[in-house]
Write a protein that holds these residues in place. Structure first.
Motif, mmCIF file in Angstrom:
data_model
loop_
_atom_site.group_PDB
_atom_site.id
_atom_site.type_symbol
_atom_site.label_atom_id
_atom_site.label_comp_id
_atom_site.label_asym_id
_atom_site.label_seq_id
_atom_site.Cartn_x
_atom_site.Cartn_y
_atom_site.Cartn_z
ATOM 1 N N UNK A 1 36.562 -24.411 26.171
ATOM 2 C CA UNK A 1 35.737 -23.219 26.350
ATOM 3 C C UNK A 1 35.286 -23.158 27.802
ATOM 4 N N UNK A 2 35.523 -22.009 28.427
ATOM 5 C CA UNK A 2 35.158 -21.817 29.822
ATOM 6 C C UNK A 2 34.232 -20.599 29.924
ATOM 7 N N UNK A 3 33.473 -20.521 31.023
ATOM 8 C CA UNK A 3 32.565 -19.394 31.178
ATOM 9 C C UNK A 3 32.288 -19.080 32.625
ATOM 10 N N UNK A 4 31.664 -17.915 32.852
ATOM 11 C CA UNK A 4 31.236 -17.521 34.186
ATOM 12 C C UNK A 4 30.136 -16.480 34.044
ATOM 13 N N UNK A 5 29.383 -16.272 35.141
ATOM 14 C CA UNK A 5 28.346 -15.254 35.135
ATOM 15 C C UNK A 5 26.946 -15.827 35.139
ATOM 16 N N UNK B 1 37.815 -18.645 25.395
ATOM 17 C CA UNK B 1 38.263 -19.710 24.500
ATOM 18 C C UNK B 1 39.786 -19.819 24.579
ATOM 19 N N UNK B 2 40.279 -21.043 24.752
ATOM 20 C CA UNK B 2 41.712 -21.260 24.864
ATOM 21 C C UNK B 2 42.248 -21.975 23.625
ATOM 22 N N UNK B 3 43.555 -21.857 23.420
ATOM 23 C CA UNK B 3 44.177 -22.394 22.220
ATOM 24 C C UNK B 3 44.001 -23.907 22.102
ATOM 25 N N UNK C 1 32.489 -19.044 39.477
ATOM 26 C CA UNK C 1 33.897 -19.180 39.127
ATOM 27 C C UNK C 1 34.014 -19.750 37.720
ATOM 28 N N UNK C 2 35.164 -19.557 37.115
ATOM 29 C CA UNK C 2 35.373 -20.042 35.763
ATOM 30 C C UNK C 2 35.133 -21.551 35.705
ATOM 31 N N UNK C 3 34.229 -21.951 34.784
ATOM 32 C CA UNK C 3 33.797 -23.344 34.689
ATOM 33 C C UNK C 3 33.870 -23.808 33.251
ATOM 34 N N UNK D 1 37.277 -28.933 21.315
ATOM 35 C CA UNK D 1 37.926 -28.556 20.056
ATOM 36 C C UNK D 1 37.292 -27.320 19.406
ATOM 37 N N UNK D 2 36.909 -26.363 20.214
ATOM 38 C CA UNK D 2 36.284 -25.145 19.708
ATOM 39 C C UNK D 2 37.333 -24.267 19.023
#
Length: 504
Positions: free
Chosen positions: A250-254, A244-246, A270-272, A278-279
């Protein structure tokens, strides 16, 4: 001593779990932590102002206590400790106290807990954060250094990936860290500069390093690190990770086998970016393959649910009041994530009689007035509000009749939302965090029912430890029904102070 909560919980979510417990004991509970296990049984730590209790066959067996479903068992070695964090895996539970001590209990003989809570940091080390993996533990020291213990078969505690460490802490070599997180067999840290480091198992690309090689030393995760993409939080599950970024992205991987990343691909190498904006907060389960997010007004869920696989984030329209309530909606179990306080629920429990009325509340397709609080909006129907409240009857009469927007400056969004919802479903969730606002609102709006609920709540939690908190509130709003209890506590406090003065 008081526990420090990080999320509010509706105690009704646990009514089936606690139905055999003496109902006179439950009002004294200020925090609940449900422990994750691989079995159907539910295990809990319950905290009162003064003590911590174990409830469940498994946790009691770990602590040499006899489980009694009618009576939680007091953990005497934790008496008078202020617990600020609880985390657990399927084979151990760890707690962090406000003075930086870490205790651990387990059924795994490798930890050498001797059927009680073992103090992990016996030297001068003080810690400010802990995180549990499947079989390993991360500890963040006050000075920003990260330590680890437990199983190291995948390098998740760093160093030689064949050597585990259950008796002593391993220095990971990372410093200047502000946050740590664990998946089942992988680990993360975030530095004060916003750098992300990962290590451990990587068979599903869960480390964010674009390959499937395990890491036994922390590796820098390459990600844009300007002001617009500064990292805010990381949570990790069984074989996936969320970032989670400021800026609310929201990004994820795996692994995404159950949809726990909220996108279509089965594996994300890869990070997607995940399709939700607005999380503000995120959570995920280490063992149940689902993820949750909160954007300030609504909760979203995706992954493995009791309704099947949700491969993209879905907004939960029933307005859960916490991550715990959100988890209970999509899974057959309700559980906490970390140390959590209870909410006392007051009002009618006959939800059937309120179903049709509740459709009038915050309904995008049926409203004629909006309450605006901190740029957030709550939708309602004037006609119903006028019938439910004398205050709104006056408000929406005369010059207010044609007004379709009302700015609220005196109360928080969460408190005002809870109050309006109470007018529609007959129930209000009262906590130590919202009691002051609710009392003031009840007084200002002349809502006698709400005021009675507030008095009942204060009466249930008023004791020698909370006297300083609620005494001013009782006096300010002239809660005469509580004067006798207040006088009794004041007298005892005065006698106690006199005795201490004479002693010294």
């Amino acid at each position: 001593m008081a526990r420090l909560p990080n999320e509010n919980i509706d105690i009704e979510l646990f009514q089936d779990d606690f139905k055999y417990i003496d109902q006179e004991f439950l009002p004294s509970v200020v925090s609940i932590c449900s422990l994750f296990t691989y079995v159907d049984q539910k295990e809990f730590l319950l905290m009162t102002e003064e003590s911590t209790y174990a409830y469940g066959e498994i946790i009691c067996s770990w602590l040499s206590l006899k489980h009694d479903r009618t009576k939680p068992q007091q953990i005497s070695c934790l008496d008078d400790m202020k617990i600020v964090r609880v985390d657990s895996s399927h084979c151990f539970v760890a707690i962090l106290t406000d003075d930086g001590r870490v205790y651990l209990a387990s059924n795994d003989s490798s930890w050498k807990t001797n059927n009680t809570f073992r103090l992990i940091n016996t030297g001068n080390d003080c810690f400010k954060m802990i995180a549990c993996g499947g079989e390993h533990l991360l500890l963040l020291r006050q000075d920003g250094h990260v330590f680890a213990m437990g199983n190291n078969c995948y390098g998740q505690i760093t160093g030689n990936n064949e050597k585990s460490s259950y008796e002593s802490m391993i220095n990971t070599g990372i410093d200047n860290v502000k946050l740590i997180a664990c998946g089942v067999d992988h680990s993360f840290s975030i530095t004060n500069k916003g750098e992300i480091y990962s290590w451990g198992l990587n068979n599903w690309y869960q480390l964010g390093l674009v390959d499937k090689k395990n890491r036994n030393t922390p590796c820098l995760v390459l990600f844009p690190n300007d002001d617009s993409t500064r990292i805010k939080d990381i949570v990790a599950g069984h074989q996936h990770s969320l970032f989670l970024f400021e800026n609310g992205q929201l990004w994820g991987c795996g692994s995404n086998f159950y949809g726990e990343l909220g996108i279509d691909d089965c594996i994300v190498s890869k990070l997607t970016k995940i399709p939700i904006e607005n999380v503000q907060q995120i959570k995920c389960s280490k063992f149940d393959s689902f993820s949750l997010a909160y954007d300030g007004s609504s909760y979203y869920a995706w992954g493995k649910t009791k309704y099947g696989k949700w491969s993209s984030p879905k907004r939960l329209d029933d307005h859960p009041t916490s991550f715990v309530a959100a988890a209970a909606m999509i899974r057959h179990i309700s559980h906490t994530i970390g140390l959590t306080s209870t909410i006392y629920v007051f009002g009618s429990h006959d939800s059937l009689s309120y179903k049709s009325i509740l459709r009038l509340f915050d309904n995008q397709d049926n409203y004629d007035v909006e309450f605006i609080i901190d740029k957030k909006r709550i939708k309602a129907c004037k006609c119903y509000l006028k019938s439910a409240s004398e205050y709104y009857c006056r408000m929406f009469s005369g010059k207010w009749t044609e007004n379709d927007k009302v700015n609220i400056d005196d109360y928080s969004y969460e408190t005002y939302y809870a109050y309006l919802r109470m007018l529609h479903n007959g129930k209000i969730h009262i906590t130590r965090q919202n009691i002051t606002e609710l009392v003031d609102l009840a007084n200002c709006y002349g809502d006698k029912r709400l005021m009675e609920y507030c008095k009942t709540f204060i009466r249930s939690v008023l004791n020698k430890h909370t006297l300083g908190i609620y005494h001013p509130l009782i006096e300010k709003y002239e809660m005469k029904e509580l004067y006798d209890k207040l006088a009794h506590l004041d007298q005892n406090h005065l006698q106690s102070s006199t005795k201490r003065t004479k002693f010294f």
